[in-house]
Write a protein that holds these residues in place. Sequence first.
Motif, PDB file in Angstrom:
ATOM      1  N   ARG A  76       0.170  96.555  58.875  1.00  0.00           N
ATOM      2  CA  ARG A  76       0.144  96.708  60.331  1.00  0.00           C
ATOM      3  C   ARG A  76      -1.088  97.473  60.778  1.00  0.00           C
ATOM      4  O   ARG A  76      -1.705  97.140  61.796  1.00  0.00           O
ATOM      5  N   ARG A 131       1.234  91.766  65.679  1.00  0.00           N
ATOM      6  CA  ARG A 131       1.588  90.444  66.201  1.00  0.00           C
ATOM      7  C   ARG A 131       2.129  89.512  65.117  1.00  0.00           C
ATOM      8  O   ARG A 131       3.159  88.869  65.302  1.00  0.00           O
ATOM      9  N   TYR A 132       1.462  89.430  63.995  1.00  0.00           N
ATOM     10  CA  TYR A 132       1.879  88.526  62.920  1.00  0.00           C
ATOM     11  C   TYR A 132       2.306  89.296  61.668  1.00  0.00           C
ATOM     12  O   TYR A 132       2.131  88.815  60.549  1.00  0.00           O
ATOM     13  N   GLU A 181      -6.418  87.540  72.027  1.00  0.00           N
ATOM     14  CA  GLU A 181      -5.419  86.556  71.621  1.00  0.00           C
ATOM     15  C   GLU A 181      -5.808  85.936  70.280  1.00  0.00           C
ATOM     16  O   GLU A 181      -6.981  85.673  70.024  1.00  0.00           O
ATOM     17  N   ALA A 217       1.852  93.882  74.381  1.00  0.00           N
ATOM     18  CA  ALA A 217       1.228  94.053  73.065  1.00  0.00           C
ATOM     19  C   ALA A 217       0.215  92.955  72.786  1.00  0.00           C
ATOM     20  O   ALA A 217      -0.840  93.197  72.203  1.00  0.00           O
ATOM     21  N   GLN A 218       0.531  91.734  73.228  1.00  0.00           N
ATOM     22  CA  GLN A 218      -0.360  90.616  72.961  1.00  0.00           C
ATOM     23  C   GLN A 218      -1.661  90.731  73.761  1.00  0.00           C
ATOM     24  O   GLN A 218      -2.728  90.361  73.297  1.00  0.00           O
ATOM     25  N   ASP A 259       8.375  85.220  63.818  1.00  0.00           N
ATOM     26  CA  ASP A 259       7.299  85.495  64.763  1.00  0.00           C
ATOM     27  C   ASP A 259       7.326  84.518  65.933  1.00  0.00           C
ATOM     28  O   ASP A 259       6.927  84.863  67.048  1.00  0.00           O
ATOM     29  N   GLN A 287       6.453  92.504  74.421  1.00  0.00           N
ATOM     30  CA  GLN A 287       5.673  91.596  73.598  1.00  0.00           C
ATOM     31  C   GLN A 287       4.417  91.149  74.327  1.00  0.00           C
ATOM     32  O   GLN A 287       3.332  91.093  73.761  1.00  0.00           O
ATOM     33  N   LYS A 340       7.288  95.788  66.625  1.00  0.00           N
ATOM     34  CA  LYS A 340       7.025  95.419  68.021  1.00  0.00           C
ATOM     35  C   LYS A 340       7.706  96.358  69.005  1.00  0.00           C
ATOM     36  O   LYS A 340       7.489  96.267  70.211  1.00  0.00           O
TER      37      LYS A 340
END
Length: 403
Positions: free
Chosen positions: A329, A335-336, A200, A194-195, A68, A191, A125
């Motif tokens: 998911r 993300r993680y 956050e 997506a973030q 990650d 990425q 991702k």
Amino acid sequence: MSIFRFPLLVWMGITILVVSLGIRQSFGIFMMPISDTFNTGREFFSLAIALQNLLFGAFQPFVGMAADRYGARRVISLGAIAYAAGLYLTSIAAAPEWMYLSLGALVGLGLSCTSYVIVLGAVAKAVPPQHTAKAFGLTTAAGSFGMFAVIPGAQSLLSHYDWQTAFMVFALLCALMIAFAAFIRTAKADQAAAQHAVPEQTLSEALREAFAHKGYWLIHAGFFVCGFHVMFIATHLPSYLADKGMPGSAAALALAYVGIFNIFGSYFWGLMGDRFDKRHVMAVLYLLRAVVIGAFVVLPVNEHTATLFGAAIGFCWLGTVPLTSGLVRQIFGARYLSTLYGLVFFTHQVGSFLGAWAGGRIYDYTGSYEPIWWATVLFATIAALLHLPINAKPVPRLQGAMA
């Protein structure tokens, strides 16, 4: 989305899994020749494989965190090197204790870096959420194709050479994973997008969020049962069939059928996970396992029933992977995923450790595999029930972002 439109990353991940998991699933056919070489009982080899699976899982959360943070490509390359080193050292082992380090620790580390958690984390991702389970199912099926492709080759090497030569050939195959890892890249722009689509979140916040979710722990419990099942069967089915008077080719064929039918099964269960409630699909899958295993124990064991068992259990062999990872998911986001699914996979590997070790332990103690077979039927039924109360809705953080 058609499977032919998936990004190149997905296809490169598939080729890595073909090699990594194809080799791993062949270890069961080496139990008897390795035990004969070192004049040890089956429990010794079972313990080495059990240690491999336990460390495979123990390394997984940390490897997932590294992926990650630093990217899957580096992690897969380092894992392939560890995998090759473990296989080569096993092939030249002068004493059985070496295998705790080589076949146990090094191969366990290599597997944690080159198998589902890291590859699926990268795929998550790169693929839209509505197609995640299908993409995960296709990727999971790759491990089964590797099983179908590698096990007959391993049996051929055993027939014409010896197990040491087979392990050296496997070590050379690991170089292919390093080459394919060069293509495992996730676009930085994707990425970033997506973030910013959701609030956050730091790693510690993601862990606290997951640990406070009751469904996350039920997912752990169900995947523990999956690990127990697959490693008991993969490790001990060849010896079980040999005890019934069957040749080694019958076990190799049965395991190959597990592999080829899991190709269809994994993709099928992934499709069902995109189409229906993943919790209910998981419950059906585990109940099907219970029926298949129970029938195998009750029916007379011969080459025909062994092959039918391989096909039937193969159809529901690793269908749990796209469903379980898809649930993680769906609830917590992408993300993680490598970290959160890595922790779930550790629980899976605790089950794998117990399945591989307990099979040998109970056999050496009772002279029979029957008690452990019936235990797998009971565990499958419990796992089916555990998935029903899971709250599969996205966590409030993600619901707010989608509103």
